[in-house]
Design a protein around this motif. Sequence first.
Motif, mmCIF file in Angstrom:
data_model
loop_
_atom_site.group_PDB
_atom_site.id
_atom_site.type_symbol
_atom_site.label_atom_id
_atom_site.label_comp_id
_atom_site.label_asym_id
_atom_site.label_seq_id
_atom_site.Cartn_x
_atom_site.Cartn_y
_atom_site.Cartn_z
ATOM 1 N N ASP A 231 42.830 30.535 9.817
ATOM 2 C CA ASP A 231 43.191 31.067 11.137
ATOM 3 C C ASP A 231 42.828 30.295 12.212
ATOM 4 O O ASP A 231 42.696 31.015 13.360
ATOM 5 C CB ASP A 231 43.291 32.398 11.119
ATOM 6 C CG ASP A 231 44.050 33.192 9.942
ATOM 7 O OD1 ASP A 231 45.005 32.532 9.636
ATOM 8 O OD2 ASP A 231 43.334 34.161 9.493
ATOM 9 N N CYS A 232 42.546 29.052 12.421
ATOM 10 C CA CYS A 232 42.238 28.136 13.233
ATOM 11 C C CYS A 232 43.420 27.540 14.022
ATOM 12 O O CYS A 232 43.986 26.598 13.715
ATOM 13 C CB CYS A 232 41.189 27.116 13.120
ATOM 14 S SG CYS A 232 40.631 25.989 14.614
ATOM 15 N N GLU A 233 43.784 28.108 15.187
ATOM 16 C CA GLU A 233 45.097 27.990 15.704
ATOM 17 C C GLU A 233 45.108 26.501 16.284
ATOM 18 O O GLU A 233 46.019 25.827 15.870
ATOM 19 C CB GLU A 233 45.392 29.001 16.948
ATOM 20 C CG GLU A 233 46.730 28.738 17.518
ATOM 21 C CD GLU A 233 46.892 29.643 18.737
ATOM 22 O OE1 GLU A 233 47.847 29.396 19.618
ATOM 23 O OE2 GLU A 233 46.413 30.868 18.810
ATOM 24 N N CYS B 46 44.666 23.835 13.168
ATOM 25 C CA CYS B 46 46.096 23.863 12.314
ATOM 26 C C CYS B 46 47.100 23.306 13.124
ATOM 27 O O CYS B 46 47.915 22.290 12.449
ATOM 28 C CB CYS B 46 46.313 25.320 11.856
ATOM 29 S SG CYS B 46 47.612 25.484 10.746
ATOM 30 N N ARG C 256 44.572 28.156 6.760
ATOM 31 C CA ARG C 256 43.887 29.336 5.831
ATOM 32 C C ARG C 256 42.824 29.755 6.785
ATOM 33 O O ARG C 256 42.544 31.062 6.361
ATOM 34 C CB ARG C 256 43.492 28.737 4.494
ATOM 35 C CG ARG C 256 44.615 28.359 3.666
ATOM 36 C CD ARG C 256 44.262 27.729 2.378
ATOM 37 N NE ARG C 256 43.190 28.362 1.667
ATOM 38 C CZ ARG C 256 43.261 29.310 0.671
ATOM 39 N NH1 ARG C 256 44.592 29.139 -0.091
ATOM 40 N NH2 ARG C 256 42.581 29.726 0.044
#
Length: 185
Positions: free
Chosen positions: A61-63, A66, A59
């Motif tokens: 957007d921490c690649e 995540c 959620r």
Amino acid sequence: MAHIDLGIDEKEFPGITGPMRYRPETAKPLNELAEVLLRAPNTLPAGERELIAAYVSGRNDCEFCCASHSAFAAAQLDEGYDLVDQVRADLDSAPISAKLRALLRIAGAVQVSGRNVTSELVADARAQGATDTEIHDTVLIAAAFCMFNRYVDGLGTFAPAGRDAYAASARQVVEFGYGATVRTD
């Protein structure tokens, strides 16, 4: 390339591992926090706690976070990546317990703002069987991962592409824990 010189090969130490190697004195308490929240004895299985971390990181957007915590969750859940992907794609239809769904809704609220956690969300989690400790830990996992995500992305660290890039670290975390993931030699 990271925003600051971390003094490392960022492909060898991607994501949070680079900044942790750069500042081992801050890595120690951060790893201890992750160890307690995600691996210490708890009524929520470690795979579900990792799923909370992956959900919040997605959620945000921490690649890197995540992908890595999706791998850590998948390695500890019987349904593996299939379940992780379903939860991340559509929480409402994912085949998880009502309790975990309620806790993930709390985590999602925390990701936006701690003030978005309502009495109704907490009451629903309790009605689905969540204990006060599980609610507490869900809020803290979500809050901590907002911090971890911002740490990783705020320094512009490298995130490898593809699930295979996270397989070895998933095995290492599952077997040895978070303190073992940062070498300080």
